[in-house]
Enzyme design. Sequence first.
Site, PDB file in Angstrom:
ATOM      1  N   GLY A  59     -31.084 -21.868   8.539  1.00  0.00           N
ATOM      2  CA  GLY A  59     -29.980 -21.471   9.419  1.00  0.00           C
ATOM      3  C   GLY A  59     -28.737 -21.081   8.634  1.00  0.00           C
ATOM      4  CB  CYS A 145     -29.299 -27.631  14.774  1.00  0.00           C
ATOM      5  SG  CYS A 145     -29.487 -28.882  13.485  1.00  0.00           S
ATOM      6  CE  LYS A 180     -36.453 -23.400  15.953  1.00  0.00           C
ATOM      7  NZ  LYS A 180     -36.765 -23.461  14.522  1.00  0.00           N
ATOM      8  N   GLY A 232     -43.406 -31.742  13.474  1.00  0.00           N
ATOM      9  CA  GLY A 232     -44.782 -32.053  13.087  1.00  0.00           C
ATOM     10  C   GLY A 232     -45.694 -32.164  14.295  1.00  0.00           C
ATOM     11  N   GLY A 281     -44.031 -24.643  10.545  1.00  0.00           N
ATOM     12  CA  GLY A 281     -42.850 -25.312  10.005  1.00  0.00           C
ATOM     13  C   GLY A 281     -43.170 -26.444   9.053  1.00  0.00           C
TER      14      GLY A 281
END
Lengths: 341, 265
Positions: A59, A145, A180, A232, A281
């Site tokens: 970012g 975020c 996002k 994850g 990711g």
Amino acid sequence: MSAPPRTAALPRERVDLRCGFGPLTLPHPILAASGCFAYGQQFADFMDLRRLAGLSTKGISPKPRFGNPLPRICETASGMINSIGLENVGAEAFLRDKLPYLSAAGLSVWVNFFGEDFDGYVECARLLDAGRGHGIDVLEMNISCPNIKKGGIEFGTVPEVAHRLTKACVAATSLPIVVKLTPNVSDVVAMAQAVAEAGAAGVSLINTITAMAIDVRTRRPRIATTYGGLSGPAIKPVALRMVHQVHRALPQLPICGMGGILSGEDALEFIMAGASCVQVGTANFARPDASLRVLDELHALMAELGIATVAEVVGCVQPIEPETPWNPAAASAPDAEAGKR
Amino acid sequence: MPTQFEAQLVANRTLGGGYVVLEFSAPAGRLDGVVPGQFVMLRGAWGRELLNPRAFSVLWSEPDGRFAVMLKAYGRGTTRMVAMQPGDSMTVTGPLGRGFPPPGQGSVQLLVAGGVGLPPLHLQARVAVQAGHGRALELFYGGRNRDDLVLLDDFERWGIAVQCATEDGSVGARGFVTVPLRERLLQARRDGARVEVLSCGPTPMLRAVRALALELDVTAWLCLEEEMACGFGVCLGCAVPVHGERPYRYCCTDGPVFEARQVRW
């Protein structure tokens, strides 16, 4: 339950991996996700970067940022929590020092960006517009975020605010803006709708889920900022649900899916839920060539399942067929009914 | 240059005290020229439960590709690793990071080790002896008790002076390793001898070594350990607080070896 569609397997060379994402045509649907691929260079030691369809950068903010105190990460069951704090080199240094390398590698460059306030977002979009024609394909607007106080999560949880911000950033650049979104909302469809109506070219789903872990020996959180973002495989089912919800409500809106993709099958699940392309990711940390493994597995799986193109399976998932209504009065199915089955 | 490769476990050697040395075979040349303090990221076939690889200092490596690491069962990853059987494979990324300064540059290097922090100092000694600089090193080795002091016979074979300290007094001085280290540093000051400290071990020990080095104005190199996800400068998880133009540097790419004065502890 209905039988699965039966399609003969295809030879690998008959599988066309190309896919469209709004105005873009990508050679295949696998990109690397923001924050998990830095600015790309570090991976050149371990893989051929040109095999990736693209990447979303760390970012970028108008000015450089140093990031959060440590500990910044901790591993959890099937995932990890991070609170890096959007550390980055800033827009100017990115354009000068990082973009030329990525542009030369021939990847689709998605620049993830944010600001510390409303004007900071707009300024960043304006600054990054200078990268148009120099390799930047997409600006991925991060309104999700969880790790800095002004990291945009408030922009990502109130539809009207997200709408206003998206509109202002879309006006500040001629690059397509993909927003996002955060999963930390009760109605992700309302958020997607708000940014789509403001001119977003698509949405990326999902960012990390706000989370916590505790060290019982020290009685302290395992992350210095107490809460961080969970990523994850642990979050994949949540991500899939959100991609599916948004695709069902807004079938024309391109979705880039992400959240715990480790394998080709994971990627295909996202595509079937409604994603036109996906980002890998956290898996990049487990092994640097993870995204290319996902690509190779997706290719093999599509061949095995007889899927000739990506487009034919985007959002193809069908609801499970309803069961035969329950009849408490009937001891068993009538013979005629049973015969049909 | 670091690469990613597969390695097979050749031997799982128990040292006592819960310490094991895992010896791997791997393609030749991958860890050639590894500098003591450099590390590898290791990940086994751990499925989806344990995602991140684990960082280990290289204990030794050979040109034919064989290498070894030393560890103790501590968490979920190391518990699986100590139970590994010959033939089991791991994915390796490395060599990574920046290691210790080479021996034989005019200073006597005092190696200060604690627990699983021994490997980079063990390798420093091995490399020094091979280069004929064995006399320019001394080892200070601390542990809770006798079982924490492993691989001492190697140092004896190499003819390197060793001073031990144990908290229970079972071997060497009673107390922390900084007790004999302080004496040695004071002696060097009296003799006007040039010394530098190279240290790796638990963070409380490294903090004490750093404090002592700063107090006596001796250069000290600390090999640090931080939680890492990737090991090659991408996740930015392994921040180390430092003084200077930036508040943080990275254990994986700027370190793991840092000059003690630079660290912001």
